[in-house]
Design a protein around this motif. Structure first.
Motif, PDB file in Angstrom:
ATOM      1  N   LEU A   1       0.805  -1.226   0.000  1.00  0.00           N
ATOM      2  CA  LEU A   1       0.000   0.000   0.000  1.00  0.00           C
ATOM      3  C   LEU A   1       0.838   1.276   0.000  1.00  0.00           C
ATOM      4  O   LEU A   1       0.266   2.373   0.047  1.00  0.00           O
ATOM      5  CB  LEU A   1      -0.909   0.018   1.237  1.00  0.00           C
ATOM      6  CG  LEU A   1      -1.971  -1.070   1.329  1.00  0.00           C
ATOM      7  CD1 LEU A   1      -2.626  -1.048   2.702  1.00  0.00           C
ATOM      8  CD2 LEU A   1      -3.015  -0.916   0.232  1.00  0.00           C
ATOM      9  N   GLU A   2       2.146   1.153  -0.050  1.00  0.00           N
ATOM     10  CA  GLU A   2       3.010   2.336   0.081  1.00  0.00           C
ATOM     11  C   GLU A   2       2.578   3.451  -0.872  1.00  0.00           C
ATOM     12  O   GLU A   2       2.458   3.247  -2.088  1.00  0.00           O
ATOM     13  CB  GLU A   2       4.466   1.976  -0.196  1.00  0.00           C
ATOM     14  CG  GLU A   2       5.399   3.164  -0.036  1.00  0.00           C
ATOM     15  CD  GLU A   2       6.848   2.837  -0.361  1.00  0.00           C
ATOM     16  OE1 GLU A   2       7.690   3.757  -0.299  1.00  0.00           O
ATOM     17  OE2 GLU A   2       7.145   1.667  -0.688  1.00  0.00           O
ATOM     18  N   PRO A   3       2.346   4.651  -0.358  1.00  0.00           N
ATOM     19  CA  PRO A   3       1.959   5.760  -1.233  1.00  0.00           C
ATOM     20  C   PRO A   3       3.153   6.263  -2.046  1.00  0.00           C
ATOM     21  O   PRO A   3       4.309   6.104  -1.647  1.00  0.00           O
ATOM     22  CB  PRO A   3       1.485   6.830  -0.242  1.00  0.00           C
ATOM     23  CG  PRO A   3       2.225   6.529   1.021  1.00  0.00           C
ATOM     24  CD  PRO A   3       2.382   5.031   1.062  1.00  0.00           C
ATOM     25  N   GLY A   4       2.861   6.835  -3.184  1.00  0.00           N
ATOM     26  CA  GLY A   4       3.902   7.481  -3.982  1.00  0.00           C
ATOM     27  C   GLY A   4       4.642   6.589  -4.945  1.00  0.00           C
ATOM     28  O   GLY A   4       5.491   7.074  -5.695  1.00  0.00           O
ATOM     29  N   ILE A   5       4.362   5.289  -4.961  1.00  0.00           N
ATOM     30  CA  ILE A   5       5.024   4.428  -5.940  1.00  0.00           C
ATOM     31  C   ILE A   5       4.172   4.377  -7.215  1.00  0.00           C
ATOM     32  O   ILE A   5       2.981   4.691  -7.194  1.00  0.00           O
ATOM     33  CB  ILE A   5       5.264   3.005  -5.393  1.00  0.00           C
ATOM     34  CG1 ILE A   5       3.936   2.286  -5.127  1.00  0.00           C
ATOM     35  CG2 ILE A   5       6.100   3.058  -4.131  1.00  0.00           C
ATOM     36  CD1 ILE A   5       4.109   0.820  -4.743  1.00  0.00           C
ATOM     37  N   THR A   6       4.777   3.971  -8.325  1.00  0.00           N
ATOM     38  CA  THR A   6       4.041   3.939  -9.585  1.00  0.00           C
ATOM     39  C   THR A   6       3.064   2.757  -9.596  1.00  0.00           C
ATOM     40  O   THR A   6       3.278   1.764  -8.886  1.00  0.00           O
ATOM     41  CB  THR A   6       4.998   3.791 -10.771  1.00  0.00           C
ATOM     42  OG1 THR A   6       5.636   2.492 -10.700  1.00  0.00           O
ATOM     43  CG2 THR A   6       6.060   4.888 -10.757  1.00  0.00           C
ATOM     44  N   PRO A   7       1.997   2.858 -10.373  1.00  0.00           N
ATOM     45  CA  PRO A   7       1.087   1.715 -10.488  1.00  0.00           C
ATOM     46  C   PRO A   7       1.795   0.437 -10.931  1.00  0.00           C
ATOM     47  O   PRO A   7       1.487  -0.648 -10.444  1.00  0.00           O
ATOM     48  CB  PRO A   7       0.071   2.185 -11.528  1.00  0.00           C
ATOM     49  CG  PRO A   7       0.074   3.682 -11.413  1.00  0.00           C
ATOM     50  CD  PRO A   7       1.502   4.035 -11.110  1.00  0.00           C
ATOM     51  N   LYS A   8       2.766   0.574 -11.838  1.00  0.00           N
ATOM     52  CA  LYS A   8       3.494  -0.603 -12.309  1.00  0.00           C
ATOM     53  C   LYS A   8       4.318  -1.228 -11.192  1.00  0.00           C
ATOM     54  O   LYS A   8       4.414  -2.454 -11.077  1.00  0.00           O
ATOM     55  CB  LYS A   8       4.393  -0.223 -13.485  1.00  0.00           C
ATOM     56  CG  LYS A   8       4.987  -1.415 -14.227  1.00  0.00           C
ATOM     57  CD  LYS A   8       5.725  -0.956 -15.476  1.00  0.00           C
ATOM     58  CE  LYS A   8       6.246  -2.158 -16.264  1.00  0.00           C
ATOM     59  NZ  LYS A   8       6.957  -1.728 -17.501  1.00  0.00           N
TER      60      LYS A   8
END
Length: 329
Positions: free
Chosen positions: A136-143
């Motif tokens: 769930l980490e925020p700020g990472i890309t969808p890929k």
């Protein structure tokens, strides 16, 4: 009005070695402490179960999950299955498993079985929460989120395959089918990925979409991304008290002469117990809010729990992200 996770306060996780003040002053009546610990854990378990019912349907428009789905749909295998929703549900499953361990910790409290057992239970809660916040980490890309999801699935299937080598032919066949399916699904999304992994004693050596497969300790440090502090070394601390260790066991017991033989009397340490219990519930609370944030879910029940068991202690060293919490990472 419903409260979303972004509006809720996240507690500082702290350490499991006594950073927290007692939930109530210890005046010698330890039964009162046990009653409060049981209520703390039980009410959070109930709050999670009421919160959990909102997950599973399509992601709400405008939520991070829906944005991940929209970004990934054009480049995913047909028929498209929402990857953002899938990653979020995998995380929710981890959080629910942590909640079951939390309920087990409450059973230990209720039965007063506090010699050693709370530590590995708290460690299991930490492990499941750590995987959830990694997904769930925020700020990472969808890929990147999609890569994390399928690495987690393949790693789980491969570990089952490793274990099944000592099983029956049917068990070996079933485990191989699960592993092969997970590997096939990952390679459909990342055709050039190298997913070889032959040593179960080591973490998977994979590098996919710029992502590597982290250890539990590395995943635990991601709690700082959700407003937690003092998380450096947290997993190591829990592991130290969960694994066989003659030094820590010696610190926990007082040998007593029982008429010709030694009886190991485990010390009563309300402050230590309090720290472990509060750590466990804070971890679950934080992860549950992270899931609500990703899905734009309501957090009313979680907030009610926090107001009853945390917000009434404004002088506690365990502060919130909106106050003075800082990470030691």
């Amino acid at each position: 009005m419903a409260t979303t996770a972004s509006e809720a306060e996240n507690p500082m996780v702290g350490s499991a070695t006594g950073d927290y003040p007692a939930l109530m002053p210890f005046d010698g009546d330890i039964d009162k402490l046990f009653e409060l610990w049981s209520a703390d854990l039980g009410d959070l378990y109930s709050a999670w179960n009421r919160t959990n019912v909102q997950f599973g349907a399509a992601a709400k428009p405008g939520s991070p999950a829906s944005r991940d789905d929209a970004a990934l749909e054009l480049n995913s295998p047909e028929p498209y299955k929402p990857e953002g929703l899938g990653a979020g549900i995998d995380a929710v499953q981890m959080i629910d498993a942590a909640a079951q361990h939390l309920n087990g910790l409450r059973a230990l409290v209720n039965s007063r079985a506090m010699a050693l057992a709370p530590w590995p239970t708290a460690r299991a809660i930490c492990e499941h929460v750590a995987v959830a916040v990694w997904l769930l980490e925020p700020g990472i890309t969808p890929k990147a989120r999609m890569a994390r999801r399928w690495m987690a699935r393949l790693a789980g299937a491969q570990r089952l395959r490793f274990l099944a080598r000592n099983g029956s032919k049917a068990e070996k066949r079933a485990a191989k089918e699960l592993r092969d399916t997970a590997r096939e699904q990952l390679l459909l999304r990342f055709p050039d990925a190298d997913v070889e992994w032959n040593d179960p004693a080591e973490s998977p050596p994979w590098q996919i979409a710029g992502e590597s497969y982290p250890t539990f300790g590395q995943q635990t440090r991601l709690l700082s991304k959700f407003g937690a502090s003092n998380v450096k070394g947290l997993y190591d601390t829990l592991s130290l008290s969960s694994h066989p260790n003659v030094v820590t066991l010696t610190m926990a017991v007082e040998p007593v002469d029982a008429g010709g033989y030694l009886m190991m009397k485990y010390r009563t340490d309300p402050d230590d117990w309090n720290a472990t219990i509060r750590l466990a519930s804070d971890l679950l609370y934080l992860a549950a809010n992270a899931a609500c944030d990703y899905f734009h879910g309501q957090t009313d029940d979680l907030t009610d729990w926090y107001d009853r068991y945390r917000d009434r202690q404004p002088d506690a060293e365990a502060t919130t992200d909106n106050a003075t919490a800082t990470s030691t990472d």
